[in-house]
Each structure stands twice: as C-alpha cells, then as structure tokens.
Design an enzyme around this catalytic site. Structure first.
Site, short mmCIF file in Angstrom:
data_model
loop_
_atom_site.label_atom_id
_atom_site.label_comp_id
_atom_site.label_asym_id
_atom_site.label_seq_id
_atom_site.Cartn_x
_atom_site.Cartn_y
_atom_site.Cartn_z
N TYR A 53 0.84 -1.20 0.00
CA TYR A 53 0.00 0.00 0.00
C TYR A 53 0.87 1.25 0.00
O TYR A 53 1.89 1.33 0.68
CB TYR A 53 -0.93 0.02 1.20
CG TYR A 53 -2.04 -1.00 1.16
CD1 TYR A 53 -2.27 -1.79 0.03
CD2 TYR A 53 -2.88 -1.18 2.25
CE1 TYR A 53 -3.30 -2.71 0.00
CE2 TYR A 53 -3.91 -2.11 2.23
CZ TYR A 53 -4.11 -2.88 1.11
OH TYR A 53 -5.13 -3.80 1.08
N SER A 215 -13.84 -4.27 0.05
CA SER A 215 -14.72 -3.56 -0.88
C SER A 215 -16.20 -3.80 -0.55
O SER A 215 -16.97 -4.24 -1.40
CB SER A 215 -14.44 -3.97 -2.33
OG SER A 215 -15.03 -3.06 -3.25
N GLY A 220 -17.92 1.73 -4.42
CA GLY A 220 -18.86 2.85 -4.40
C GLY A 220 -20.20 2.55 -5.04
O GLY A 220 -21.14 3.33 -4.92
N LEU A 222 -22.48 0.54 -4.18
CA LEU A 222 -23.54 0.38 -3.19
C LEU A 222 -23.62 1.56 -2.22
O LEU A 222 -24.32 1.49 -1.22
CB LEU A 222 -23.31 -0.92 -2.40
CG LEU A 222 -23.32 -2.20 -3.22
CD1 LEU A 222 -22.83 -3.38 -2.38
CD2 LEU A 222 -24.72 -2.48 -3.77
N GLY A 223 -22.94 2.64 -2.56
CA GLY A 223 -22.89 3.79 -1.65
C GLY A 223 -23.76 4.95 -2.06
O GLY A 223 -23.49 6.09 -1.67
N GLY A 224 -24.81 4.68 -2.83
CA GLY A 224 -25.69 5.76 -3.26
C GLY A 224 -25.18 6.49 -4.48
O GLY A 224 -25.39 7.70 -4.63
#
Length: 329
Positions: A53, A215, A220, A222-224
């Site tokens: 990372y 995830s 994203g 499923l994040g609106g």
C-alpha cells in the site's frame, strides 16, 4: 463498538476493520492519523494494511504512516495489527528474484521490512495477499513457524484465496503439527458480489476462519452512486462506473436505492450492516478517506436490519446458492 472472536482464535476484534489503503495515496499523514485516532476512540481495534500500500514509487508508505502513528505512544497495545505479504515491492514494477510472493526467503525479508516501517516488534495477523502457485505450503508453514517462534507474528490469514486453497493450506498445517494454520480469509464480498458464498465462506466456516470482506461498497456502487449523480453531478468511477455501463446493473442499483429511500436509510450504511448479518463474517473493511466517511461506517455498525428488509435485499441481489447446487444444476 461490538466485538467478536477472530475465527476460532481467542483474539477479540471489532466488528468494523479500519482499512488503510487510502492512507498516503489519497489521505495525507496528518489526516490519516486523525482518522486512526477517531477510529480508536470509537472502539475500532482492528487495523488492516499491506506492504504494497502506497503503490508505485511509494510502496510501503502506508505502513510507514501507521508506524509513525504508533510512535506517538500508548497505541500499539490497543490495536490488532494486520498486514500482508506477496506483492512485488519494486518501485519500478520489476521484482528482483525472490523479492515477491511466498517463498521462505521473501516471507522472512518482507516481515522484517514491514516491522521496520510499522515501528513495532510484532504483527498480530500476517496475511498472504494472494495464492502462490509456485511455493508449497510445507515451505510456507515452515517459514511461518520460525517467525511465530521468534515472536514476530502471532496469527496467519489469507486473502483472495479460493475455497480449495483454504482447505489445502489448513490440511497441510494440521499434518505438520504445531501450526494453527489460517485463522482468517479476506475476500471480495458484498451485496452485489456474493460469489464468495458458494465455496470461500463455507470453507472458512468449516476450518474456523473469520471472514473479512473487502470492498463492502463494491467500489462505491452500493454507496448511493446514482443519488450522488443526481444531486451533485458526480459520476461513479472505477468499478462502479464500469458496472453502471450495463443497463441491467444500473436498474438493480436504482431499485436498491429506491428501496432504501423508502425505508429512510443510507445505501452505504445498509451495505455495511448487511455484511454484519452474514454467517461467518468477522467484520467488513472500511477504508475512510475522511472523518465523515468513518462516522457513516460507525452508524452502520449500530444499524439493525429487519427480516423484511433483508428479504427485499435478497430479491434485488440474490446470492448464488450453495455449492455444488449453484453450478451443478
């Protein structure tokens, strides 16, 4: 914050896992430390990272950010620290022989490098970031046994393993004796992507591994994401954008957001809360870039989903069904 045992171990971990992949690439060190402080204050004691990372020229940067946070004092003994090994650590993308994957020599080298960056003398959970098709588990477990005896690592987990590799790894560990084997599996698992339910999750349950979904919002999706498009003109990117290019997927996501709007709930929080209802799941990894995103995740941990809502979610995102029936007939 609620806690649970990590798989079959006696180790107690929070039901939310603080993911740190954004620390460095998207969130600077000061803000990263502020998020870690807030997470610890909220009771999140499980922190996940990986040696790669930071990415590109900055591989290892995320571990260094965490290490600098530990160096401030009175933190390390409150944290269950998880990191990973496998990836090529060469900044130019080219690995010198034996500087990646899971050979005994690379595991030894990678542990020492991570410990130095993390400014600690032990890692609670050391995870194999991917299967190594070239290295036998006998060699891997021998290397791990030495590290456990040296006190450098305490537990071992896998990430992105298929079910049969989870079984193979733990059967070989059992035959060798003296090795506890894998205690966790970190896998792609969320409302939209449920293939892990066919074999990975059942294998993990049978062998006593805690499942740690990564995830949880599927990049994203499923994040609106559709609501955000309408309200702010922000279009999805990455995995979300690729998925929404399919009209059938867009229709599913629209149905999902409409359902939660009817219930007065936030899509991202429901997606996290749904994972917390799934058998075998220890806790999803949340990777906040901001303090607001962390607060949203904390609300999700307290959210209770009704049986009616769970059934409605299953109608929109049906699971694959059990193995072998899901693919045999």
């Amino acid at each position: 914050m609620k806690y649970t045992q990590l798989g079959r171990t006696g180790l107690k971990v929070s039901r939310l896992v603080l993911g740190t992949m954004n620390f460095g690439p998207q969130t600077d060190e000061a803000d990263s430390h502020a998020i870690m402080d807030a997470a610890l204050d909220a009771g999140i004691n499980f922190c996940d990272t990986a040696n790669v990372y930071g990415w590109g020229q900055n591989k290892g940067r995320t571990e260094s950010i965490i290490g600098n946070w530990f160096a401030k004092g009175e933190r390390r003994d409150k944290v269950v620290l998880a990191t990973k090994v496998y990836g090529n650590m060469g900044a130019d993308g080219e690995a010198w022989p034996n500087h990646d994957k899971l050979s005994a020599v690379n595991i030894r080298r990678a542990v020492d490098a991570s410990l130095k960056r993390l400014k600690t003398d032990y890692i609670d959970l050391y995870q194999f970031h991917h299967i190594d098709r070239s290295t036998p588990f006998e060699e891997i477990w021998q290397a791990i046994d030495v590290l456990v005896q040296q006190g450098k690592i305490l537990y071992v987990g896998s990430s992105n393993f298929p079910g049969y590799k989870i079984a193979q790894a733990n059967e070989i560990a059992a035959r060798r004796g003296g090795t506890i084997g894998l205690v966790s599996e970190q896998c792609l698992y969320n409302l939209y992507e449920r293939r892990a339910e066919m074999e990975v999750v059942p294998a993990a349950q049978d062998y006593g591994l805690g499942v740690i979904p990564w995830s949880p919002l599927h990049g994203g999706l499923l994040g609106g994401v559709l609501k955000k498009e309408v309200e702010g003109g922000r279009r999805g990117s990455g995995r979300a954008a690729d998925s929404l290019a399919d009209p059938a997927v867009r229709a599913k996501i629209q149905a999902y957001e409409d359902l939660l709007d009817k219930h007065g709930l936030e899509p991202g929080e429901v997606a996290l809360a749904w994972l917390l209802t799934r058998p075998g799941v220890t806790g999803p990894i949340v990777g906040p870039r901001t303090a607001d995103q962390l607060r949203s995740a904390l609300r999700a941990a307290e959210l209770e989903l009704s049986e009616e809502l769970l059934a409605e979610l299953d109608e929109i995102f049906p699971g694959p069904g059990p193995s072998p029936e899901a693919f045999a007939w």
